[in-house]
Design a protein around this motif. Sequence first.
Motif, PDB file in Angstrom:
ATOM      1  N   VAL A   7       0.919  -1.030  -0.034  1.00 43.65           N
ATOM      2  CA  VAL A   7       0.116  -0.023  -0.040  1.00 43.65           C
ATOM      3  C   VAL A   7       0.910   1.251   0.044  1.00 43.65           C
ATOM      4  O   VAL A   7       0.762   2.164  -0.781  1.00 43.65           O
ATOM      5  N   ARG A   8       1.798   1.158   0.851  1.00 41.18           N
ATOM      6  CA  ARG A   8       2.742   2.648   0.913  1.00 41.18           C
ATOM      7  C   ARG A   8       3.700   2.712  -0.514  1.00 41.18           C
ATOM      8  O   ARG A   8       3.527   3.891  -0.871  1.00 41.18           O
ATOM      9  N   ASN A  61       2.460   1.742  -3.430  1.00 43.26           N
ATOM     10  CA  ASN A  61       1.409   2.323  -4.381  1.00 43.26           C
ATOM     11  C   ASN A  61       1.051   3.776  -4.119  1.00 43.26           C
ATOM     12  O   ASN A  61       0.808   4.401  -5.276  1.00 43.26           O
ATOM     13  N   LEU A  62       0.885   3.915  -2.774  1.00 48.79           N
ATOM     14  CA  LEU A  62       0.772   5.510  -2.589  1.00 48.79           C
ATOM     15  C   LEU A  62       1.748   6.557  -3.276  1.00 48.79           C
ATOM     16  O   LEU A  62       1.745   7.653  -3.811  1.00 48.79           O
ATOM     17  N   GLN A  63       2.853   5.926  -2.858  1.00 49.65           N
ATOM     18  CA  GLN A  63       4.179   6.716  -3.237  1.00 49.65           C
ATOM     19  C   GLN A  63       4.204   7.224  -4.940  1.00 49.65           C
ATOM     20  O   GLN A  63       4.539   7.833  -5.345  1.00 49.65           O
ATOM     21  N   PHE A 117       1.534   6.892  -6.736  1.00 52.35           N
ATOM     22  CA  PHE A 117       0.581   7.898  -7.209  1.00 52.35           C
ATOM     23  C   PHE A 117       1.054   9.509  -6.860  1.00 52.35           C
ATOM     24  O   PHE A 117       0.707  10.019  -7.976  1.00 52.35           O
ATOM     25  N   VAL A 118       1.549   9.664  -5.901  1.00 55.38           N
ATOM     26  CA  VAL A 118       1.820  10.966  -5.362  1.00 55.38           C
ATOM     27  C   VAL A 118       3.033  11.443  -6.232  1.00 55.38           C
ATOM     28  O   VAL A 118       2.882  12.830  -6.498  1.00 55.38           O
ATOM     29  N   GLN A 168      -3.846   1.740 -12.634  1.00 60.21           N
ATOM     30  CA  GLN A 168      -3.393   0.877 -11.429  1.00 60.21           C
ATOM     31  C   GLN A 168      -3.114  -0.504 -11.988  1.00 60.21           C
ATOM     32  O   GLN A 168      -1.925  -1.145 -11.834  1.00 60.21           O
ATOM     33  N   THR A 216      -5.325   0.700  -1.765  1.00 57.71           N
ATOM     34  CA  THR A 216      -4.733   2.097  -1.996  1.00 57.71           C
ATOM     35  C   THR A 216      -5.830   2.947  -2.809  1.00 57.71           C
ATOM     36  O   THR A 216      -5.791   3.991  -2.782  1.00 57.71           O
ATOM     37  N   GLY A 250      -8.279   4.156  -0.777  1.00 59.18           N
ATOM     38  CA  GLY A 250      -7.868   5.141   0.007  1.00 59.18           C
ATOM     39  C   GLY A 250      -7.822   6.342  -0.722  1.00 59.18           C
ATOM     40  O   GLY A 250      -8.340   7.788  -0.037  1.00 59.18           O
ATOM     41  N   VAL A 251      -7.310   6.565  -1.823  1.00 58.61           N
ATOM     42  CA  VAL A 251      -7.087   7.595  -2.775  1.00 58.61           C
ATOM     43  C   VAL A 251      -8.517   8.288  -3.124  1.00 58.61           C
ATOM     44  O   VAL A 251      -8.873   9.554  -3.393  1.00 58.61           O
TER      45      VAL A 251
END
Length: 245
Positions: A8-9, A11-13, A15-16, A77, A105, A108-109
């Motif tokens: 998850v971490r 995937n978030l990185q 995305f950002v 994704q 992820t 959350g987004v």
Amino acid sequence: MNRFVVGVRANLQTFVRTPLNVVLALVLPLVVIEGWGQAMAGLPSMPTVEGIPLDLGRLLGAIFGVAIIAGLMGLVQMISAREADRRLVQTGYAPRTLLATRLATLAGVTIVVAGVNFGVLWLTIDVEAPLFVFAFLALAGVVYAFLGALVGAVLPRLFEGSLVVVFLAMMDAFLSGDSPLAADVPDFVRYFPLYHPKELLQSAAFDGTFAAGDLVFVGGYLLVLLVLVTAVFGATMRTAGGWSA
């Protein structure tokens, strides 16, 4: 659990680090909500239309904005990470855990995107039940995020997949909404992904209530999408060694 958190971490990185994602999430809601509202503001009031056309247009713009962004995020994704996913499976990463990190992820987004849309909506119209409005916007977004992931798993081509998601979201928002131009819609529209989330959102915004039947239908819709995307994702990963957990 550790692999889930790491996934998850990561995937978030990812995305950002993509500026276009952040811009779309922050700017597109304002454009879509106000654009849809102004487009409907000039339409005449009709017995089939509840609420002021301008407010209703902004409401429909909000749910469309969340759906289209979440759907495209789900699609991208799944497609962009397909080869990386296969390599991770070959190294022993459990496919179900891999898929769970992607969907977590996305969810959350999508909630963040729903929050931005809700903020814009709250500044432009009076809503009776703000918490329900935010929750139903997020629910509509999660439905489309999973739908986009399913399209990405079935049709792993970005251009064709984007056309499918965008066309479906536009037709869905138009036919599921209370636009005077789409007042006489056939019964099968009730099975469109946004129909029941729109009913929930509209009731919460204008009356402060919602129908439990609509909520149950959306829950069932999410469950079916989850089963389908899991099955398709599993089938694509079997070429790399099959389910390992």
